[in-house]
Design a protein around this motif. Structure first.
Motif, PDB file in Angstrom:
ATOM      1  N   TRP A  72       0.841  -1.183   0.000  1.00 42.82           N
ATOM      2  CA  TRP A  72       0.000   0.000   0.000  1.00 42.82           C
ATOM      3  C   TRP A  72       0.880   1.238   0.000  1.00 42.82           C
ATOM      4  O   TRP A  72       2.062   1.194   0.353  1.00 42.82           O
ATOM      5  CB  TRP A  72      -0.931   0.005   1.220  1.00 42.82           C
ATOM      6  CG  TRP A  72      -0.194   0.092   2.526  1.00 42.82           C
ATOM      7  CD1 TRP A  72       0.307  -0.940   3.257  1.00 42.82           C
ATOM      8  CD2 TRP A  72       0.147   1.288   3.225  1.00 42.82           C
ATOM      9  NE1 TRP A  72       0.942  -0.483   4.370  1.00 42.82           N
ATOM     10  CE2 TRP A  72       0.853   0.893   4.386  1.00 42.82           C
ATOM     11  CE3 TRP A  72      -0.075   2.640   3.007  1.00 42.82           C
ATOM     12  CZ2 TRP A  72       1.344   1.809   5.311  1.00 42.82           C
ATOM     13  CZ3 TRP A  72       0.405   3.556   3.927  1.00 42.82           C
ATOM     14  CH2 TRP A  72       1.105   3.145   5.060  1.00 42.82           C
ATOM     15  N   SER A  73       0.292   2.343  -0.395  1.00 40.21           N
ATOM     16  CA  SER A  73       1.009   3.616  -0.418  1.00 40.21           C
ATOM     17  C   SER A  73      -0.010   4.746  -0.388  1.00 40.21           C
ATOM     18  O   SER A  73      -1.216   4.521  -0.527  1.00 40.21           O
ATOM     19  CB  SER A  73       1.894   3.722  -1.677  1.00 40.21           C
ATOM     20  OG  SER A  73       1.083   3.687  -2.850  1.00 40.21           O
ATOM     21  N   LEU A  86      -5.460   6.475  -0.072  1.00 38.32           N
ATOM     22  CA  LEU A  86      -4.764   5.255   0.313  1.00 38.32           C
ATOM     23  C   LEU A  86      -4.913   4.283  -0.843  1.00 38.32           C
ATOM     24  O   LEU A  86      -6.028   3.919  -1.221  1.00 38.32           O
ATOM     25  CB  LEU A  86      -5.356   4.663   1.587  1.00 38.32           C
ATOM     26  CG  LEU A  86      -4.799   3.291   1.988  1.00 38.32           C
ATOM     27  CD1 LEU A  86      -3.351   3.410   2.418  1.00 38.32           C
ATOM     28  CD2 LEU A  86      -5.631   2.676   3.104  1.00 38.32           C
ATOM     29  N   ALA A  88      -4.095   0.576  -2.354  1.00 36.73           N
ATOM     30  CA  ALA A  88      -3.733  -0.772  -1.923  1.00 36.73           C
ATOM     31  C   ALA A  88      -3.740  -1.729  -3.111  1.00 36.73           C
ATOM     32  O   ALA A  88      -4.545  -1.603  -4.034  1.00 36.73           O
ATOM     33  CB  ALA A  88      -4.700  -1.265  -0.856  1.00 36.73           C
ATOM     34  N   VAL A 105     -11.667   0.869   4.885  1.00 35.24           N
ATOM     35  CA  VAL A 105     -10.805   1.695   5.741  1.00 35.24           C
ATOM     36  C   VAL A 105     -11.683   2.514   6.665  1.00 35.24           C
ATOM     37  O   VAL A 105     -12.539   3.279   6.215  1.00 35.24           O
ATOM     38  CB  VAL A 105      -9.904   2.620   4.917  1.00 35.24           C
ATOM     39  CG1 VAL A 105      -8.981   3.421   5.849  1.00 35.24           C
ATOM     40  CG2 VAL A 105      -9.083   1.832   3.909  1.00 35.24           C
ATOM     41  N   LEU A 131      -5.362   4.527  10.943  1.00 34.55           N
ATOM     42  CA  LEU A 131      -6.010   3.721   9.913  1.00 34.55           C
ATOM     43  C   LEU A 131      -6.314   2.301  10.385  1.00 34.55           C
ATOM     44  O   LEU A 131      -5.482   1.635  11.004  1.00 34.55           O
ATOM     45  CB  LEU A 131      -5.125   3.650   8.668  1.00 34.55           C
ATOM     46  CG  LEU A 131      -4.787   4.993   8.003  1.00 34.55           C
ATOM     47  CD1 LEU A 131      -3.846   4.767   6.826  1.00 34.55           C
ATOM     48  CD2 LEU A 131      -6.050   5.705   7.546  1.00 34.55           C
ATOM     49  N   SER A 149      -1.607  -4.082   7.053  1.00 37.00           N
ATOM     50  CA  SER A 149      -0.746  -3.406   8.028  1.00 37.00           C
ATOM     51  C   SER A 149      -0.463  -1.973   7.593  1.00 37.00           C
ATOM     52  O   SER A 149       0.333  -1.724   6.688  1.00 37.00           O
ATOM     53  CB  SER A 149       0.569  -4.174   8.194  1.00 37.00           C
ATOM     54  OG  SER A 149       0.329  -5.456   8.715  1.00 37.00           O
ATOM     55  N   THR A 150      -1.124  -1.030   8.247  1.00 33.49           N
ATOM     56  CA  THR A 150      -0.934   0.399   7.964  1.00 33.49           C
ATOM     57  C   THR A 150      -0.658   1.094   9.287  1.00 33.49           C
ATOM     58  O   THR A 150      -1.563   1.651   9.907  1.00 33.49           O
ATOM     59  CB  THR A 150      -2.181   1.003   7.300  1.00 33.49           C
ATOM     60  OG1 THR A 150      -3.339   0.659   8.086  1.00 33.49           O
ATOM     61  CG2 THR A 150      -2.383   0.462   5.893  1.00 33.49           C
ATOM     62  N   ASP A 151       0.584   1.036   9.731  1.00 36.12           N
ATOM     63  CA  ASP A 151       0.940   1.561  11.043  1.00 36.12           C
ATOM     64  C   ASP A 151       1.441   3.001  10.988  1.00 36.12           C
ATOM     65  O   ASP A 151       2.119   3.463  11.898  1.00 36.12           O
ATOM     66  CB  ASP A 151       2.017   0.677  11.682  1.00 36.12           C
ATOM     67  CG  ASP A 151       3.246   0.536  10.804  1.00 36.12           C
ATOM     68  OD1 ASP A 151       3.211   1.025   9.661  1.00 36.12           O
ATOM     69  OD2 ASP A 151       4.234  -0.069  11.248  1.00 36.12           O
ATOM     70  N   GLN A 152       1.117   3.717   9.944  1.00 38.09           N
ATOM     71  CA  GLN A 152       1.589   5.081   9.767  1.00 38.09           C
ATOM     72  C   GLN A 152       0.417   6.046   9.718  1.00 38.09           C
ATOM     73  O   GLN A 152      -0.608   5.767   9.101  1.00 38.09           O
ATOM     74  CB  GLN A 152       2.405   5.204   8.467  1.00 38.09           C
ATOM     75  CG  GLN A 152       3.009   6.580   8.233  1.00 38.09           C
ATOM     76  CD  GLN A 152       3.826   6.615   6.952  1.00 38.09           C
ATOM     77  OE1 GLN A 152       3.798   5.673   6.169  1.00 38.09           O
ATOM     78  NE2 GLN A 152       4.542   7.694   6.737  1.00 38.09           N
ATOM     79  N   PRO A 154      -1.418   9.111   8.209  1.00 40.57           N
ATOM     80  CA  PRO A 154      -1.321   9.663   6.850  1.00 40.57           C
ATOM     81  C   PRO A 154      -0.549  10.977   6.763  1.00 40.57           C
ATOM     82  O   PRO A 154       0.230  11.176   5.837  1.00 40.57           O
ATOM     83  CB  PRO A 154      -2.787   9.849   6.449  1.00 40.57           C
ATOM     84  CG  PRO A 154      -3.524   8.822   7.234  1.00 40.57           C
ATOM     85  CD  PRO A 154      -2.820   8.741   8.546  1.00 40.57           C
TER      86      PRO A 154
END
Length: 298
Positions: A72-73, A86, A88, A105, A131, A149-152, A154
């Motif tokens: 993802w980005s 987002l 994916a 999401v 997220l 897994s999106t541990d950041q 945005p």
């Protein structure tokens, strides 16, 4: 004759004591070497166990995953709605002709586009919300879901980050009510490609009223600045010095580098817990707080 025999015996005893001392020292050295060797082996064994545990855990996680591959980005940012895309892309381990996928999401779902065995989708997300992202596959009436897994946060990818700290000194002259800040302010700013610093200042306020400010060069992302303040302090006043930056989106970033709270007796400052150190607040064009790193939800 007796004297000679006594001397010989004493000489032998001294020699034996020397030999015993040398052997004892050698034995002590061998024990120390053995202890060091055992410690080294034990440390290596612990590292090996941790490595094996990590490899087993990773293998079990991969085996349990329904993804054969996932990434993802973040895409384009919308400065008006303060959202960012987002994006994916996933490949499931099992794919059937009727397999469809959904990206969800924070409770909002969108269908994903299929290209062979690859499924992709995008959804706008709030810059200042953590997220919770999931992918759901549906095939032959069965559904399988897995968290992405999106541990950041945005905004950490799309907006600048401001770190500032005062490594200087301060003094209080209680006999005449004078406070002096001999500031040495270290500033570090990380700027993403999509944004730029348009203004950078050090400001000092008295109960939120501006007392003093120093305008800096915003082009310099890392700099150390001398900053001096002299205040005749009063009771029941809060004096704050902060680094304030503004970006090309019109957002304001504020990091406090010094805070003094003067009580009712005005005899000494309350230094507090200093929980404001290196905390960053982001405000919109109207001064509304969008993000506060000291808040409980962070």
């Amino acid at each position: 004759m007796k004297k000679n025999a006594t001397a010989v015996v004493l000489g032998l005893m001294v020699l034996l004591n020397l030999i015993l001392l040398a052997n004892t020292m050698a034995l002590g050295k061998n024990i120390e070497n053995l202890r060091s060797s055992m410690s080294s082996h034990l440390s290596q064994m612990q590292n090996d166990v941790r490595s094996i545990s990590y490899n087993v855990s990773s293998t079990l996680e991969r085996q349990a995953s329904i993804f054969d591959g996932a990434n993802w980005s973040f895409g384009a940012l919308d400065p008006e709605s303060m959202t960012i895309l987002l994006v994916a892309s996933v490949v499931p381990k099992e794919v059937h002709a009727d397999t469809i996928a959904t990206l969800t999401v924070n409770g909002i779902s969108v269908p994903m586009t299929r290209d062979g065995v690859n499924f992709s989708g995008e959804i706008p997300v709030d810059l200042f919300n953590s997220l919770e992202a999931y992918i759901t596959f549906e095939s032959e009436g069965n559904q399988r879901s897995q968290r992405l897994s999106t541990d950041q946060w945005p905004f950490e990818d799309a907006l600048l980050t401001l770190h500032a700290q005062n490594i200087g000194s301060s003094t209080f002259e209680h006999y005449n009510g004078k406070y002096t800040l001999n500031g040495k302010v270290d500033i570090d700013i990380r700027t993403p490609k999509s944004s730029a610093v348009t203004s950078l200042k050090i400001v000092t306020t008295d109960n939120d009223t501006l007392l003093q400010e120093l305008t800096l060069k915003p082009a310099q992302q890392s700099q150390s600045v001398d900053y001096k303040v002299e205040i005749m302090f009063e009771a029941n006043h809060i004096y704050e010095t902060a680094v304030v930056a503004t970006d090309s989106y019109g957002l304001t970033y504020r990091t406090i580098i010094d805070r003094k709270i003067i009580g009712a007796d005005a005899t000494s400052p309350d230094f507090g817990e200093r929980d404001w150190w290196d905390e960053m607040v982001i405000l919109d064009k109207n001064g509304v707080v969008l993000y506060d790193s000291s808040a409980e939800y962070h």
